[in-house]
Scaffold this active site. Structure first.
Site, PDB file in Angstrom:
ATOM      1  N   ARG A  35       0.832  -1.211   0.000  1.00  0.00           N
ATOM      2  CA  ARG A  35       0.000   0.000   0.000  1.00  0.00           C
ATOM      3  C   ARG A  35       0.869   1.265   0.000  1.00  0.00           C
ATOM      4  NH1 ARG A  35      -0.535   4.677   2.580  1.00  0.00           N
ATOM      5  NH2 ARG A  35      -0.210   3.608   4.579  1.00  0.00           N
ATOM      6  N   ASP A  36       1.553   1.515   1.100  1.00  0.00           N
ATOM      7  CA  ASP A  36       2.369   2.724   1.238  1.00  0.00           C
ATOM      8  C   ASP A  36       3.484   2.734   0.196  1.00  0.00           C
ATOM      9  OD1 ASP A  36       3.589   5.001   2.204  1.00  0.00           O
ATOM     10  OD2 ASP A  36       4.087   4.184   4.158  1.00  0.00           O
ATOM     11  N   ASN A  85      10.393   4.110   3.308  1.00  0.00           N
ATOM     12  CA  ASN A  85      10.129   3.456   4.572  1.00  0.00           C
ATOM     13  C   ASN A  85      11.300   2.599   5.005  1.00  0.00           C
ATOM     14  OD1 ASN A  85       7.193   3.924   5.229  1.00  0.00           O
ATOM     15  ND2 ASN A  85       7.002   3.242   3.115  1.00  0.00           N
ATOM     16  N   HIS A 133       6.387   3.791  12.945  1.00  0.00           N
ATOM     17  CA  HIS A 133       6.472   3.804  11.484  1.00  0.00           C
ATOM     18  C   HIS A 133       7.564   4.808  11.109  1.00  0.00           C
ATOM     19  CE1 HIS A 133       4.227   3.527   7.470  1.00  0.00           C
ATOM     20  NE2 HIS A 133       5.112   4.486   7.256  1.00  0.00           N
ATOM     21  N   CYS A 180       7.046   9.334   1.086  1.00  0.00           N
ATOM     22  CA  CYS A 180       5.926  10.247   1.322  1.00  0.00           C
ATOM     23  C   CYS A 180       5.894  11.273   0.207  1.00  0.00           C
ATOM     24  CB  CYS A 180       6.046  10.942   2.665  1.00  0.00           C
ATOM     25  SG  CYS A 180       4.782  12.226   2.879  1.00  0.00           S
ATOM     26  N   HIS A 199      10.811   6.366   8.741  1.00  0.00           N
ATOM     27  CA  HIS A 199      11.344   6.528   7.389  1.00  0.00           C
ATOM     28  C   HIS A 199      12.851   6.727   7.474  1.00  0.00           C
ATOM     29  CE1 HIS A 199       7.715   7.237   4.675  1.00  0.00           C
ATOM     30  NE2 HIS A 199       7.276   6.711   5.789  1.00  0.00           N
TER      31      HIS A 199
END
Lengths: 313, 313
Positions: free
Chosen positions: A27-28, A261, A219, A252, A221
């Site tokens: 997804r991300d 990520n 979460h 992002c 990065h």
């Protein structure tokens, strides 16, 4: 594919025995790729991730296709993977998205909040409080339907417009999401600026505010290379849910120079070395990321993927 | 160049107030580049590193030019930088190398030992004990001349031939180097396989064996993305000397797929965020690495360098 991993003979004091990896690559990760990946490839990727032992795989987002064309195939994708022995949460930006998810039998959803006014403005064209109000009916309806609800809190430490984010403001957003009914939070360092001291300080403040660390994921990065060190600091504080992206896919779109990520493979390498159970087969996971990198026609940014796949040559 | 760093308002409990960065880019980094960098460029690079506030800059190696042609210009380079307000240690592989260093007025030298039989065999064609015997007259002579002596211990955790390295063997090598007269050790994870648990365990065993943590530096490689997390674990154990390479230059020529040393910029980002003093100006350091990357005609692998230099565009 041999992993050549060091054995961890000494149990790590003060660290959890098991960590749940919340895999966000499909997804991300794919949401932030320029290319639109064919639905069949996405389904194969998710299947490979499940075969590698991941049990929490964020599959897609029920956002309007106009905003995220990369994930416009949610209705086609979800039935192709719903047989898998894994939780397949999906993002729902609003009530319309939740309806779409419910129609497909999705059992876990996530809302995507932010800790800053600027991000709420840029992402939703709303104030921070208005953005929280927007999520209330979504979370309520999801809970009424018996769904598990995750609340993402992005920009927990820094924001590309505002700079440093006051941690009490982050705590306020976290508390609001919990009061709304979110079962779990995910604290996002969306632009990757935090260091272990910031992480420990936020977790300390959340504990003081009564937010259980067992219901708080992290979460990170890797924009400044801090993601794994921050994760280690979070584990020392008792965190047991860690978000990561297979092969380091994603980033992002709102943050300049975001380099993606935390790679799931780099995380698994550390957890294995620390003697922490994940249920993940690192060789299989690496093979899945190498396969996806070939589809995207670029090498994986994960150091572990590069080291392990290079070994086979 | 703006660094956009988060302020660290909360002092980090249990961590040192100051860390000495032992910069290895000009030696360990350039030694492992295919291209031979012109002496003038090396001198400019070292000058820029000193201008950025680094005070311990490993400048070169007095190894035979046949083995490391990249550093064959030690005699020309050293006088070009010896005016700098920084310690400029140099590697000396043997007594001949030490004589060359002494003739130039070098005040700090380092010997390069290994924790494994296989590496001693591959690097020096000797057994581990024979390799240690080889260093004895070098360390003795250096001490007699009033020099500061660092003892590198490579392959502390894993070895590309042997796999996992028994930690008591590492402790034995460390103790032997100290007994020989080394003032300082540098624990190297040459193939980058260790995780924070391994680091803490080795440091614990060394403390038990009477090796002071204040005289023990750490030297991590980012092959599996673990370098900064390992550094954080070492800081928590009281380590105050950390080796790093500006821009992430370098690697290990004997290790397959080694992706280089910990980048000094990624380290400085973390230390600044933790409120730990380094004396380094991150913007200047990044500019030095961007400048050297241009000379090498390839981007820096440091995530912080990439993020900060991207911001200026």
């Amino acid at each position: 594919m041999s992993t050549g991993h060091l054995p961890m003979t000494v149990p790590a004091p003060g660290l959890p025995a098991r960590v749940r990896i919340h895999e966000v690559g499909a997804r991300d990760g794919l949401q932030n790729e320029k290319a639109v990946v064919p639905t069949e490839v996405k389904a194969d990727f998710i299947r490979k991730l499940a075969d590698a032992g991941l049990r929490s795989i964020e599959a897609t987002s029920f956002v309007h296709p106009k905003w995220v064309p990369q994930l416009a195939d949610a209705e086609r994708l979800f039935p192709m993977v719903s047989d898998l022995d894994a939780e397949l949460p999906a993002l729902v930006p609003n009530e319309r998205g939740l309806e779409r998810a419910l129609a497909l039998g999705v059992r876990r959803v996530a809302v995507f909040a932010s800790a800053t006014e600027s991000f709420a403005k840029a992402n939703l064209n709303r104030t921070l409080d208005e953005s929280l109000t927007l999520f209330e009916p979504v979370v309520r309806r999801a809970r009424d339907e018996g769904l598990h609800v995750r609340g993402y809190v992005s920009m927990c430490f820094g924001d590309p417009w505002e700079g440093p984010v006051p941690l009490p403001q982050v705590v306020r957003v976290c508390t609001a999401l919990r009061d709304m009914g979110c079962h779990e939070l995910s604290l996002g360092d969306t632009i990757g600026v935090a260091t272990p001291g910031h992480v420990r300080e936020l977790l300390r403040l959340l504990t003081e505010a009564g937010v259980p660390v067992g219901e708080t994921g992290v979460h990170f990065h890797d924009t400044y290379g801090q993601a794994l060190a921050n994760t280690y600091a979070a584990l020392e504080h008792g965190v047991t849910t860690v978000d990561a992206s297979a092969g380091g896919l994603g980033g992002c779109p709102y943050a300049r120079s975001a380099t993606g990520n935390l790679a799931t493979e780099d995380l698994v390498w550390m957890l294995q070395g620390l003697g922490i159970e994940t249920g993940v087969d690192l060789a299989r996971l690496t093979a899945a990321s190498v396969w996806m990198a070939a589809h995207l026609d670029r090498p994986s940014p994960s150091r572990t993927v590069r080291a392990l796949s290079h070994k086979d040559q």
